[in-house]
Design an enzyme around this catalytic site. Structure first.
Site, mmCIF file in Angstrom:
data_model
loop_
_atom_site.group_PDB
_atom_site.id
_atom_site.type_symbol
_atom_site.label_atom_id
_atom_site.label_comp_id
_atom_site.label_asym_id
_atom_site.label_seq_id
_atom_site.Cartn_x
_atom_site.Cartn_y
_atom_site.Cartn_z
ATOM 1 N N TYR A 159 0.834 -1.207 0.000
ATOM 2 C CA TYR A 159 0.000 0.000 0.000
ATOM 3 C C TYR A 159 0.867 1.254 0.000
ATOM 4 C CZ TYR A 159 -3.675 3.226 1.699
ATOM 5 O OH TYR A 159 -4.569 4.260 1.860
ATOM 6 N N ASP A 160 1.833 1.307 0.928
ATOM 7 C CA ASP A 160 2.671 2.512 1.061
ATOM 8 C C ASP A 160 3.462 2.774 -0.220
ATOM 9 O OD1 ASP A 160 1.781 1.923 3.579
ATOM 10 O OD2 ASP A 160 3.720 2.147 4.575
ATOM 11 N N ARG A 200 -10.439 -0.780 10.492
ATOM 12 C CA ARG A 200 -9.774 0.436 10.961
ATOM 13 C C ARG A 200 -10.249 0.773 12.369
ATOM 14 N NH1 ARG A 200 -10.091 3.912 5.403
ATOM 15 N NH2 ARG A 200 -11.861 2.569 4.995
ATOM 16 N N VAL A 201 -9.448 1.581 13.045
ATOM 17 C CA VAL A 201 -9.606 1.657 14.495
ATOM 18 C C VAL A 201 -10.931 2.292 14.936
ATOM 19 C CG1 VAL A 201 -8.274 3.830 14.789
ATOM 20 C CG2 VAL A 201 -8.386 2.157 16.640
#
Ligand code: NAD
Ligand code: UDP
Length: 328
Positions: A159-160, A200-201
């Site tokens: 992804y990065d 996700r958080v």
């Protein structure tokens, strides 16, 4: 700060554009579709439904100015459009790590195909890039000039590094073909329409709390993030597309929280008796993240309006209605 309504009426009075939103059935894409449709624009949403849902767009299906296409951006497509909002890519670590090779293909080939389309039809293209291009940053907070600290070999690299090469491709298309590019580095954004199992958080903690489950804290919870409410983010995205600066421009809320602080806020709001449970910190999980938004303020006249408490309230209300509704 410019008001979104003013911005929308500016779009309206100027021109009706043919807008292509890749990833249009996803969390951010569907909110963008709402804003553009409400401003009288023509919108084509394109999605392969990996993490997106048709139900996010059901309010527009059948509208004469709206089209929805099932398509994978790793394959080329021919369309006549004026503006391309290139959002297609899974954003949650759980989903982008599910098939990392596909994520890298989506980032590279997907951006390559959309830049090719932009070049052919003379469209302006906005890339939804990410704060992940900064990796696990050694500079805090992060300005756009920081070049990042990314592990090329780790589980987040698909992804990065995918987003980093996507940014590179944009600039090479600009240099070689004069393609009009806009690059937005999005920091953690939350709100209604995140998937309950998104991973996700913010959505994890809200869904866990609503289901009466323990909140999962990865590591010691001292890592930080800065959370932007979706409406603010979409406002920044539209201003960037309509402006003259190619970017990259950070868009996010600069107020920084530890993950433990976020868990405490959500626990207090939903059920003070809930327990926390610790899980291992995932590999390469950035320890800190906070945007410098001076450039967005200067170039776009943008800053976030929604504080975390208010944004969480709206998000919690949405999840409450969905968790008891038939969509889940
Ligand atoms: P999301 O997962 O809800 O949306 C992504 C959408 O892209 C989904 O509808 C998915 O089905 C679609 N998609 C994925 N691969 C595709 C492919 N190969 N072809 C066609 N469609 C495909 O995520 P989101 O939060 O809405 O993120 C949208 C964009 O913003 C992504 O590019 C993401 O990297 C970027 N971004 C988001 C955040 C955030 O906090 N939400 C932060 C940084 C960057
Ligand atoms: N996180 C957590 N519990 C969860 C989900 C995430 O403690 O149930 C942590 C995660 O380790 C990271 C932060 O919250 O440090 C933000 O994670 P998220 O996946 O939302 O986004 P990203 O890591 O891509 O910023």
């Amino acid at each position: 700060m410019k008001d979104l309504n003013q911005e929308q009426s500016t779009i309206q009075s100027r021109k009706v554009y043919r807008n292509l939103i890749t990833g249009g059935a996803g969390f951010l894409g569907s909110h963008l579709a709402d804003k553009l449709m409400n401003a009288g624009q023509e919108v084509i949403c394109l999605d392969n439904y990996f993490t997106g849902r048709k139900s996010n767009l059901k309010q527009w299906i059948g509208h004469p100015k709206f089209e929805l296409i099932r398509h994978d951006v790793t394959e080329p497509i021919t369309l006549e459009v004026d503006r391309i909002w290139h959002l297609a890519c899974p954003a949650s670590p759980v989903h982008y790590q599910f098939n990392p090779i596909k994520t890298a293909k989506t980032s590279f080939l997907g951006t390559y195909n959309m830049l090719g389309l932009a070049r052919r039809v003379g469209a302006r293209i906005l890339l939804a890039s990410t704060s992940e291009v900064y990796g696990d940053p050694e500079i805090h907070p992060q300005p756009e000039s920081y070049r990042g600290c990314v592990n090329t070999l780790g589980i987040r690299s698909c992804y990065d590094e995918g987003k980093r090469i996507a940014e590179t491709l944009c600039f090479d298309y600009q240099r070689m073909h004069n393609t009009q590019i806009r690059i937005m580095r999005i920091f953690n954004t939350y709100g209604p329409r995140m998937l309950p199992e998104d991973g996700r958080v913010v959505s994890n903690f809200i869904v866990q709390a609503l289901r009466g489950k323990e909140l999962t804290i990865y590591g010691d919870g001292q890592q930080t993030r800065s959370f932007c409410y979706v409406d603010d983010l979409i406002e920044g995205m539209i201003l960037l597309m309509n402006g003259v600066h190619p970017g990259p421009i950070n868009v996010g809320n600069p107020k920084e929280f530890t993950i433990l602080e976020l868990a405490e806020i959500i626990r207090k709001k939903l059920n003070p008796n809930l327990k926390f449970t610790n899980k291992p910190l995932p590999q390469d999980d950035p320890l800190q993240r906070q945007p410098v938004i001076d450039l967005a303020e200067k170039e776009l006249g943008w800053e976030p309006k929604t504080n975390l408490e208010d944004g969480l309230e709206k998000t919690i209300e949405w999840f409450k209605s969905k968790l008891t509704g038939e969509d889940f």
